[in-house]
Enzyme design. Structure first.
Site, PDB file in Angstrom:
ATOM      1  N   SER A   8       0.716  -1.290  -0.168  1.00 24.72           N
ATOM      2  CA  SER A   8      -0.305   0.060  -0.036  1.00 24.72           C
ATOM      3  C   SER A   8       0.899   1.293   0.029  1.00 24.72           C
ATOM      4  O   SER A   8       1.921   1.304   0.439  1.00 24.72           O
ATOM      5  CB  SER A   8      -0.970   0.119   1.189  1.00 24.72           C
ATOM      6  OG  SER A   8      -0.164   0.116   2.412  1.00 24.72           O
ATOM      7  N   ASP A  12      -1.880   9.198   5.543  1.00 29.21           N
ATOM      8  CA  ASP A  12      -2.380   8.732   7.022  1.00 29.21           C
ATOM      9  C   ASP A  12      -3.073   9.880   7.586  1.00 29.21           C
ATOM     10  O   ASP A  12      -2.412  10.984   7.711  1.00 29.21           O
ATOM     11  CB  ASP A  12      -1.273   8.208   7.840  1.00 29.21           C
ATOM     12  CG  ASP A  12      -0.482   7.131   7.512  1.00 29.21           C
ATOM     13  OD1 ASP A  12      -1.140   6.071   6.663  1.00 29.21           O
ATOM     14  OD2 ASP A  12       0.521   6.772   7.866  1.00 29.21           O
ATOM     15  N   SER A  36     -17.961   6.845  19.617  1.00 28.15           N
ATOM     16  CA  SER A  36     -17.589   7.968  18.868  1.00 28.15           C
ATOM     17  C   SER A  36     -16.602   8.810  19.985  1.00 28.15           C
ATOM     18  O   SER A  36     -16.743   8.974  20.946  1.00 28.15           O
ATOM     19  CB  SER A  36     -18.334   9.232  18.730  1.00 28.15           C
ATOM     20  OG  SER A  36     -17.911  10.281  17.997  1.00 28.15           O
ATOM     21  N   PHE A 102      -5.406   5.939   5.223  1.00 25.63           N
ATOM     22  CA  PHE A 102      -5.397   5.277   6.416  1.00 25.63           C
ATOM     23  C   PHE A 102      -5.937   6.287   7.630  1.00 25.63           C
ATOM     24  O   PHE A 102      -5.257   7.378   7.819  1.00 25.63           O
ATOM     25  CB  PHE A 102      -4.012   4.677   6.752  1.00 25.63           C
ATOM     26  CG  PHE A 102      -3.796   4.171   7.996  1.00 25.63           C
ATOM     27  CD1 PHE A 102      -4.484   3.008   8.469  1.00 25.63           C
ATOM     28  CD2 PHE A 102      -3.022   4.715   8.781  1.00 25.63           C
ATOM     29  CE1 PHE A 102      -4.404   2.474   9.584  1.00 25.63           C
ATOM     30  CE2 PHE A 102      -2.895   4.098  10.385  1.00 25.63           C
ATOM     31  CZ  PHE A 102      -3.378   2.808  10.495  1.00 25.63           C
ATOM     32  N   GLN A 172      -1.597  -6.376   8.030  1.00 25.24           N
ATOM     33  CA  GLN A 172      -3.038  -5.676   8.080  1.00 25.24           C
ATOM     34  C   GLN A 172      -4.259  -6.552   7.673  1.00 25.24           C
ATOM     35  O   GLN A 172      -5.179  -6.318   7.718  1.00 25.24           O
ATOM     36  CB  GLN A 172      -2.766  -4.294   8.086  1.00 25.24           C
ATOM     37  CG  GLN A 172      -1.851  -3.642   8.985  1.00 25.24           C
ATOM     38  CD  GLN A 172      -1.388  -2.319   8.145  1.00 25.24           C
ATOM     39  OE1 GLN A 172      -1.996  -1.909   7.298  1.00 25.24           O
ATOM     40  NE2 GLN A 172      -0.599  -1.525   9.003  1.00 25.24           N
ATOM     41  N   GLN A 173      -3.705  -7.442   6.457  1.00 25.03           N
ATOM     42  CA  GLN A 173      -4.664  -7.866   5.891  1.00 25.03           C
ATOM     43  C   GLN A 173      -5.321  -9.407   6.452  1.00 25.03           C
ATOM     44  O   GLN A 173      -5.886 -10.109   5.957  1.00 25.03           O
ATOM     45  CB  GLN A 173      -4.252  -8.268   4.316  1.00 25.03           C
ATOM     46  CG  GLN A 173      -4.168  -7.014   3.680  1.00 25.03           C
ATOM     47  CD  GLN A 173      -5.548  -6.247   3.379  1.00 25.03           C
ATOM     48  OE1 GLN A 173      -6.414  -6.223   4.002  1.00 25.03           O
ATOM     49  NE2 GLN A 173      -5.789  -5.476   2.194  1.00 25.03           N
ATOM     50  N   ASN A 195       3.972  -9.587  13.692  1.00 24.62           N
ATOM     51  CA  ASN A 195       4.132  -9.349  15.216  1.00 24.62           C
ATOM     52  C   ASN A 195       3.395 -10.574  15.709  1.00 24.62           C
ATOM     53  O   ASN A 195       3.086 -11.443  15.356  1.00 24.62           O
ATOM     54  CB  ASN A 195       3.411  -8.007  15.565  1.00 24.62           C
ATOM     55  CG  ASN A 195       1.861  -7.993  15.340  1.00 24.62           C
ATOM     56  OD1 ASN A 195       1.124  -8.892  15.444  1.00 24.62           O
ATOM     57  ND2 ASN A 195       1.247  -6.594  15.017  1.00 24.62           N
ATOM     58  N   GLY A 256       6.318  -1.046  12.722  1.00 24.53           N
ATOM     59  CA  GLY A 256       6.510  -2.379  12.252  1.00 24.53           C
ATOM     60  C   GLY A 256       7.019  -2.138  10.732  1.00 24.53           C
ATOM     61  O   GLY A 256       8.026  -3.033  10.323  1.00 24.53           O
ATOM     62  N   ASP A 257       6.713  -1.339  10.008  1.00 19.36           N
ATOM     63  CA  ASP A 257       7.208  -1.006   8.635  1.00 19.36           C
ATOM     64  C   ASP A 257       8.879  -0.691   8.748  1.00 19.36           C
ATOM     65  O   ASP A 257       9.498  -1.140   8.106  1.00 19.36           O
ATOM     66  CB  ASP A 257       6.464   0.060   8.196  1.00 19.36           C
ATOM     67  CG  ASP A 257       4.997  -0.375   7.781  1.00 19.36           C
ATOM     68  OD1 ASP A 257       4.837  -1.408   7.804  1.00 19.36           O
ATOM     69  OD2 ASP A 257       4.068   0.602   7.467  1.00 19.36           O
TER      70      ASP A 257
END
Length: 328
Positions: A8, A12, A36, A102, A172-173, A195, A256-257
């Site tokens: 991706s 952000d 909310s 994101f 994330q997927q 992770n 993490g990236d």
């Protein structure tokens, strides 16, 4: 080492909630949550898993090949990445959709609730790796990070068919993809990143044990947050990589990236898996100390000094032979 980073590319929107998400949950009504959160601030930053990883590798002196889909609004972002050493020539530009978004809210305990708008990322499934490999004279590794699910599957299958080693990073997927697709992404990977929570999710959704997963990949890398990282291989003792001390905590988004960026950079330099994990941990620490995934700067001497302090002078000397940060 020619590394293609697929995944991706996004903008952000990061928000901070001055409380605990857990305090807002009613145990008897978790089947109909309606919440909310009034947030204190909004930070608009460059992001997306592949772009974050490529940026970090560029900051360490490499020239990663970014592979993903964006909208026509990508021009400024492209310029930013190219100034930091990223090859953007293989990025697909959509004629119809905006670059992905994101949206993430973080509470005071660094728990996160996030949503992701696909946008142009849906067209990543149209990207073929063959022409990219031809342009570069071949690829040595393809990282398949979170992306349009069909794109992830296509890149994985194409890497296999072309005999290109690949690293699986479904992270994330995992919540979206069924077990059979996750198995397809992992089988035969040279490296598998996740992770510790995602590690359990992989095993639950695939039906494979830890040993089953490890038997299907070359190296399994599991990040452990403040506990560092663990690296596993069949027939080898588990290798624990201690964390690099941070100067403070600002926001965990993109940590993490950055770990993957550091790990893959050290891998490209031909260093040991232990050094790969250590470079990954220190790079990740720089992101934790700033708000935004690409707002940090890596100074050559400062990076090596911190590396030496965390892992020793001999380890730092090995890294010093290769790392080439843009800043002194």
């Amino acid at each position: 080492m020619r590394i293609a980073v697929t995944g991706s590319i996004a903008t952000d929107q990061l928000m901070t909630f001055p409380g605990r998400f857990a305090d807002q949950l009613v145990a008897e009504q978790l089947d109909r949550v309606s919440l909310s959160f009034l947030v204190d601030d909004l930070q608009v930053r460059r992001g997306g898993c592949a772009a974050n990883i490529a940026f970090g590798m560029g900051c360490l002196g490499l020239t990663p090949i970014l592979v993903g889909a964006v909208g026509a609004d990508f021009a400024d972002y492209r310029s930013w990445l190219e100034r930091h050493g990223v090859d953007c020539a293989s990025v697909h530009v959509s004629e119809l959709r905006h670059t992905a978004r994101f949206l993430c809210t973080t509470d005071e305990e660094h728990n996160q609730i996030a949503s992701f708008y696909t946008g142009a990322m849906a067209e990543a499934r149209e990207i073929e790796l063959g022409p990219i490999a031809d342009r570069l004279g071949g690829l040595d590794l393809v990282l398949i990070s979170p992306n349009d699910p069909d794109a992830m599957l296509r890149h994985t299958d194409e890497s296999r068919s072309r005999g290109i080693p690949f690293a699986a990073d479904p992270s994330q997927q995992l919540a979206r993809m069924p077990g059979d697709q996750i198995r397809q992404l992992i089988e035969g990977a040279a490296y598998l990143f996740s992770n510790d929570y995602e590690k359990g999710m992989i095993e639950q959704k695939t039906g494979w044990s830890d040993e089953d997963v490890l038997s299907r990949v070359g190296v399994r890398i599991t990040t452990l947050g403040p506990k560092g990282a663990r690296i596993d291989q069949v027939g080898e003792p588990s290798l624990h990589i201690s964390p690099a001390p941070e100067l403070g905590k600002a926001d965990p988004t993109g940590v993490g990236d950055a770990f993957r960026a550091g790990f893959l950079s050290a891998l490209a330099w031909g260093l040991s898996l232990e050094r790969c994990g250590q470079v990954g941990n220190l790079t990740a620490t720089h992101v934790l100390e700033r708000i935004g995934c690409q707002e940090y700067e890596l100074g050559q001497q400062a990076f090596l000094d911190r590396f030496s302090g965390a892992y020793g002078k001999a380890a730092a000397a090995e890294v010093a032979e290769h790392v080439r940060c843009y800043h002194p």
